[in-house]
Enzyme design. Structure first.
Site, PDB file in Angstrom:
ATOM      1  N   CYS A 100      -3.169   5.905   9.856  1.00 39.60           N
ATOM      2  CA  CYS A 100      -3.316   7.169  10.290  1.00 39.60           C
ATOM      3  C   CYS A 100      -4.686   7.412  10.940  1.00 39.60           C
ATOM      4  O   CYS A 100      -5.453   8.619  10.756  1.00 39.60           O
ATOM      5  CB  CYS A 100      -3.184   7.991   9.179  1.00 39.60           C
ATOM      6  SG  CYS A 100      -4.401   7.765   7.670  1.00 39.60           S
ATOM      7  N   GLY A 117       3.792   7.468  -1.417  1.00 40.74           N
ATOM      8  CA  GLY A 117       5.043   7.226  -1.799  1.00 40.74           C
ATOM      9  C   GLY A 117       5.847   8.104  -0.522  1.00 40.74           C
ATOM     10  O   GLY A 117       6.955   7.772  -0.767  1.00 40.74           O
ATOM     11  N   ASP A 166       0.633  -1.089  -4.924  1.00 38.55           N
ATOM     12  CA  ASP A 166      -0.657  -0.300  -4.619  1.00 38.55           C
ATOM     13  C   ASP A 166      -1.664  -1.083  -5.598  1.00 38.55           C
ATOM     14  O   ASP A 166      -1.356  -0.978  -6.961  1.00 38.55           O
ATOM     15  CB  ASP A 166      -0.531   1.219  -4.659  1.00 38.55           C
ATOM     16  CG  ASP A 166      -1.742   1.847  -3.750  1.00 38.55           C
ATOM     17  OD1 ASP A 166      -2.743   1.830  -4.474  1.00 38.55           O
ATOM     18  OD2 ASP A 166      -1.480   2.098  -2.870  1.00 38.55           O
ATOM     19  N   ALA A 168       1.572   3.792  -2.429  1.00 39.79           N
ATOM     20  CA  ALA A 168       0.796   5.259  -2.377  1.00 39.79           C
ATOM     21  C   ALA A 168       0.604   6.029  -1.347  1.00 39.79           C
ATOM     22  O   ALA A 168      -0.189   5.510  -0.629  1.00 39.79           O
ATOM     23  CB  ALA A 168       0.055   5.166  -3.817  1.00 39.79           C
ATOM     24  N   ASP A 213       0.930  -0.362   5.492  1.00 43.81           N
ATOM     25  CA  ASP A 213       0.480   0.897   5.699  1.00 43.81           C
ATOM     26  C   ASP A 213      -0.765   0.841   5.148  1.00 43.81           C
ATOM     27  O   ASP A 213      -0.959   1.639   3.937  1.00 43.81           O
ATOM     28  CB  ASP A 213       1.431   1.980   5.311  1.00 43.81           C
ATOM     29  CG  ASP A 213       0.298   3.312   5.705  1.00 43.81           C
ATOM     30  OD1 ASP A 213      -0.124   3.470   6.861  1.00 43.81           O
ATOM     31  OD2 ASP A 213       0.629   4.217   4.825  1.00 43.81           O
ATOM     32  N   CYS A 237       0.874  -1.186  -0.092  1.00 46.32           N
ATOM     33  CA  CYS A 237       0.154  -0.006  -0.019  1.00 46.32           C
ATOM     34  C   CYS A 237       0.772   1.238   0.157  1.00 46.32           C
ATOM     35  O   CYS A 237       0.594   2.099   0.776  1.00 46.32           O
ATOM     36  CB  CYS A 237      -0.749   0.031   1.285  1.00 46.32           C
ATOM     37  SG  CYS A 237      -1.844  -1.559   1.582  1.00 46.32           S
TER      38      CYS A 237
END
Length: 519
Positions: free
Chosen positions: A449, A324, A343, A322, A394, A320
């Site tokens: 996040c 970047g 991605d 991107a 991520d 995953c």
């Protein structure tokens, strides 16, 4: 009786006085208008500076986003969702501050590009803006660890492990609880109760609560989604307080890494010292090479790259990947022998390609065998198994800040409710796929996040239940100490650390957890 000449002179003088009075009146009006315009501009400037104060006043009435625009319908729904889930989690001491920070302009650090042709000039430019390099202080802290942590960390009382319900009372701003490895982030009781936080994935197109029968039904759906089947006690089989589950930290700071940040102080935030700035300008590419001097990014993203700690010649897999920024940060730390970026989104993959090409020279990309394989990481054959030294997972998450401020990233609209419900299951599959790519002795970092326990701790605990005894957790207390030194608000979690936003250092939210394959 005055003569005709005297009368003419008298009336001429009076006319002159009237004309001058009229002129003064006009000038006064113009001056007042100009002063009013200047005052209006000053007021607009002050209003822009006091945007966070407006957010405080309108916290419960369609608060503005970081750009000043009012929240969209789905942004208000996301905010109501956060109030219900995160409000009790962080308590009245912390949640209003976190909430306000989410609605305010985020902060960034600037990671200097080691491949830039005139790196010294770029560094001087960042210093001129008022930023400072965090890396030297980080290296000093690591050399003095754990002695340097004694003053800024506090141990819990003996026999009193930190409970989820007690975090808000114990956490202090800009502090991080110094926990022993055996009790890092939680007790076994908290692990057993982790599934109680899975009530946040509501499939309805309207916001419903867990007290509603539909909310309780969605709770069961979310719980089964995390475990990939019917609800069971798999999470309770993993005890984060077990010292046998933990490994000591292996964190190092690469000598090639330079991370610039503006000071986290009230004076710098509000008064802006002369000759300095508070935001990094958009970097301009070099006219000869086309490479940018630095990349502004969230410090939480830097934390994930720091936790992975790659070395020269390592084989790195970035799931995953991107857009970047984390891959860029990994390349600033070391030159891997192989780097594979995945991605499933073609649009995001294009952004990844543009970012790498604008910051990394083709010779380095070719020499490091950096492959931009635009494929779904869950597809069979997308990458070799048991062959990577470093793996970064991520996955897509609810993105707390993006859900409020970016309509395109919002997962709380009705058309994306199914995707939102399936997030934990997808994240778990990606984490297990990343673990399958690790060779013995390899490190695996899981990051998001979001502050969601369902997407953070619950996913990691569910994966550990399937990966034991091949994988163990790595102590991230040294990394937490570095982030605290940079002004971050960091909180211990069951199996990792969480960077919480606040106005003076508005980074995150970011969750970071590290695993290592030991067999």
């Amino acid at each position: 009786m005055p003569s005709t000449a005297a009368l003419a002179s008298h009336y001429h003088h009076r006319s002159y006085l009237c004309i001058m009075a009229a002129r003064r009146s006009v000038h006064s009006t113009v001056a007042m208008s100009s002063a009013s315009t200047r005052k209006q501009k000053q007021q607009q400037h002050q209003d822009a500076e006091l945007q966070p104060r407006w957010a405080v006043q309108r916290m419960f009435d369609q608060p503005p986003t970081a750009t000043g625009a009012l929240l969209t319908q789905w942004g208000r729904r996301a905010l109501a969702h956060f109030d219900q889930i995160y409000g009790p989690e962080f308590g009245p001491e912390l949640w209003p501050s976190i909430r306000l920070a989410l609605l305010s302009q985020p902060r960034h650090v600037a990671v200097l590009n080691r491949f830039y042709v005139n790196q010294a000039a770029a560094e001087t430019r960042l210093l001129t803006l008022g930023a400072e390099d965090l890396a030297p202080d980080w290296r000093r802290r690591l050399q003095a660890w754990p002695e340097s942590a004694e003053e800024s960390f506090e141990s819990p009382a003996a026999g009193q492990p930190h409970q989820l319900s007690e975090r808000s009372a114990e956490l202090k701003v800009l502090s991080y609880d110094r926990l022993e490895a055996a009790t890092f982030a939680a007790s076994s009781a908290a692990a057993a109760d982790s599934r109680s936080n899975l009530n946040e994935f509501l499939p309805a197109t309207e916001f419903i609560t867990e007290m509603d029968p539909r909310g309780r039904a969605s709770l069961a759906l979310s719980d089964s989604a995390v475990h990939g089947g019917p609800t069971d006690d798999s999470c309770s089989l993993i005890d984060p307080a077990d010292p046998e589950l933990w490994l000591p930290s292996d964190l190092t700071i690469s000598p090639t890494l330079q991370v610039f940040a503006f000071p986290s102080s009230v004076q710098h935030q509000l008064m802006k010292p002369a000759g300095s700035d508070r935001w990094f300008p958009r970097p301009k590419p070099d006219q000869t090479t086309g490479l940018c001097p630095y990349l502004p990014m969230d410090l939480g993203s830097v934390a994930a790259a720091l936790a992975l700690c790659p070395g020269d010649g390592d084989s790195v897999l970035d799931l995953c990947s991107a857009p970047g920024s984390k891959a860029y940060c990994l390349l600033q730390q070391a030159l891997p022998g192989q780097m594979l970026c995945l991605d499933k989104s073609s649009a995001r993959s294009s952004r990844l390609a543009r970012l790498l090409s604008s910051h990394v020279p083709p010779s380095v990309l070719a020499g490091c065998s950096v492959s931009q394989l635009y494929a779904n990481a869950l597809n069979s054959g997308a990458y070799p198994l048991n062959s990577f030294d470093r793996v970064l997972v991520d996955p897509t998450c609810s993105g707390d800040r993006h859900s409020l401020n970016d309509p395109e990233a919002d997962l709380f609209s009705g058309r994306r409710s199914k995707e939102r419900v399936g997030l934990p299951n997808t994240q778990l599959q990606l984490l297990l796929a990343g673990a399958a790519a690790c060779r013995p002795g390899a490190s695996l970092v899981y990051s998001t996040c979001t502050m969601s326990p369902a997407q953070n701790e619950a996913v990691v605990l569910s994966a550990l239940a399937k990966l034991q005894p091949a994988f163990k957790l790595v102590d991230l207390r040294p990394l937490a100490s570095l982030l605290v030194g940079a002004g971050c608000r960091v909180e211990s979690r069951q199996v990792g650390l969480l960077v919480l936003p606040h106005l003076l250092a508005n980074y995150g939210p970011s969750f970071v957890c590290k695993l290592k394959r030991v067999d």
